[in-house]
Motif scaffolding. Structure first.
Motif, short mmCIF file in Angstrom:
data_model
loop_
_atom_site.label_atom_id
_atom_site.label_comp_id
_atom_site.label_asym_id
_atom_site.label_seq_id
_atom_site.Cartn_x
_atom_site.Cartn_y
_atom_site.Cartn_z
N LEU A 232 0.83 -1.21 0.00
CA LEU A 232 0.00 0.00 0.00
C LEU A 232 0.87 1.26 0.00
CD1 LEU A 232 -2.80 -1.07 2.53
CD2 LEU A 232 -2.95 -0.96 0.02
N ASN A 236 0.82 4.03 -2.99
CA ASN A 236 0.50 5.44 -2.72
C ASN A 236 1.69 6.35 -2.99
OD1 ASN A 236 -0.16 7.70 -0.20
ND2 ASN A 236 -1.69 7.23 -1.75
N GLU A 258 -8.70 -5.88 1.02
CA GLU A 258 -7.38 -5.44 0.56
C GLU A 258 -7.46 -4.85 -0.85
OE1 GLU A 258 -7.83 -8.76 1.42
OE2 GLU A 258 -7.48 -8.35 3.54
N HIS A 262 -6.14 -1.07 -1.79
CA HIS A 262 -5.23 -0.76 -2.89
C HIS A 262 -5.83 0.32 -3.81
CE1 HIS A 262 -1.61 -3.38 -3.16
NE2 HIS A 262 -2.28 -4.18 -2.37
N ALA A 265 -5.74 3.64 -2.12
CA ALA A 265 -4.36 4.16 -2.09
C ALA A 265 -3.92 4.69 -3.45
CB ALA A 265 -3.40 3.08 -1.60
#
Ligand SMILES: C=Cc1c(C(=O)O)[nH]c(=O)[nH]c1=O
Length: 314
Positions: A232, A236, A258, A262, A265
């Motif tokens: 992550l 990001n 999850e 993602h 992010a």
């Protein structure tokens, strides 16, 4: 919830795909991915010539009361570039986009594969793997910024079409900055896939007092739950630093949760590795249903409603 999305203007049914190396080494696996609910797919990173790879055991899951992740040192086993090009020439691109991953052992091999792919004039999307951590004696390009710069210059001038790179995880702000500075000098680098496995981890079995895998004294790439926060962070970090590029997220995805993180992010597509290896292509409808349920709970109708909108604490 509407899970449709776009990638480089291509319409996709949904943002999920496999991670290169998982369920994509031979035609039967590629055909299974093509038939699966995945929105896109990528083939196993290939070298110019076929490779057997490292001795087994070379992939193991790490289990406690559940599976925490995986460690692998496959050693880049693959059927060779021509095999994957043949698949790419018969793939049904109306069904879903196909990415082709290359991981040449030398710059020349990479450029030879790039030239052949360019000459094939097919819609396959090129993902240049800069981050294989498991070829004995080969340090990975992603941690050698001069080699990365040279490779991107050569591939850009050779391929002359948009392509992407598969990056290793970085763990230092200066490295995020330096890698992004290089990537941003190559407009043809249209997408960045973060992350590859966390290289050279060591998993030990306490009962036998032995390493879990055989190659490289047990040192191998880590995947699964262990890598999610690092994945992550890398998604990001490059999302912030490369506003002109599209980010593909990879690492620690085992459920809609999850996948949502993602996307939040900054990822546009989300790849699944370890959990796909363990569950098979049936994971795609499960994760899609979970992602849709999370979006419904939060009142998001489309992925655009929340993608990249991670909040920080003021
Ligand atoms: C392409 C080789 C790779 C391999 C491998 O074939 O050992 N394993 C990974 O976790 N990442 C890679 O990029």
């Amino acid at each position: 919830a509407d899970l449709t999305t776009q990638f480089l203007e291509l319409p996709l049914k949904n943002p999920l795909m496999n991670a290169s190396g998982v369920w994509c080494s031979v035609a039967s696996q590629l055909e299974a991915l093509a038939e699966s609910a995945a929105g896109a797919m990528v083939s196993k990173s290939c070298t110019l010539q076929p490779r057997d790879g490292n001795p087994e055991p070379r992939y193991r899951v790490i289990n406690g009361e559940r599976t925490f992740g995986s460690i692998n040192s496959m050693g880049l086993p693959n059927e060779g570039f021509a095999y994957y090009l043949r698949y790419a020439q018969r793939h049904d691109y109306e069904q879903k986009p196909l990415f082709m991953s290359i991981s040449g052992l030398t710059l020349d091999d990479n450029l030879t594969m790039v030239d052949s792919l360019k000459d094939a004039v097919i819609p396959a999307l090129l993902e240049v793997n800069l981050s294989c951590p498991n070829v004995p004696g080969k340090s990975q390009i992603g941690y050698d910024f001069d080699a990365m710069d040279t490779l991107l210059a050569e591939v850009s001038s050779g391929y002359q079409r948009p392509f992407g790179v598969k990056l290793p995880p970085y763990f230092d702000m200066a490295h995020f900055d330096e890698a992004a500075e290089i990537l941003n000098r190559y407009p043809l680098v249209a997408f960045v896939t973060c992350i590859n496995s966390i290289g050279n981890a060591l998993v030990i079995d306490i009962d036998s007092e032995t390493t879990l895998i055989k190659p490289k004294d047990g040192f191998g790439g880590l995947g699964g739950d262990y890598v999610l926060p690092t994945a992550l962070a890398n998604v990001n970090a490059f999302y912030r630093r490369c506003p002109e590029k599209t980010i593909i997220g990879c690492g620690g995805v085992k459920s809609g949760t999850e996948a949502f993180l993602h996307l939040l992010a900054g990822a546009t597509l989300v790849q699944i590795g370890t959990s796909l290896y363990e569950e098979g292509p049936g994971i795609f409808p499960r994760v899609l249903d979970e992602l849709a349920a999370i979006m419904d709970d939060k009142g998001y109708k489309t992925i655009a409603d929340f993608r990249g909108k991670l909040k920080t604490i003021a």
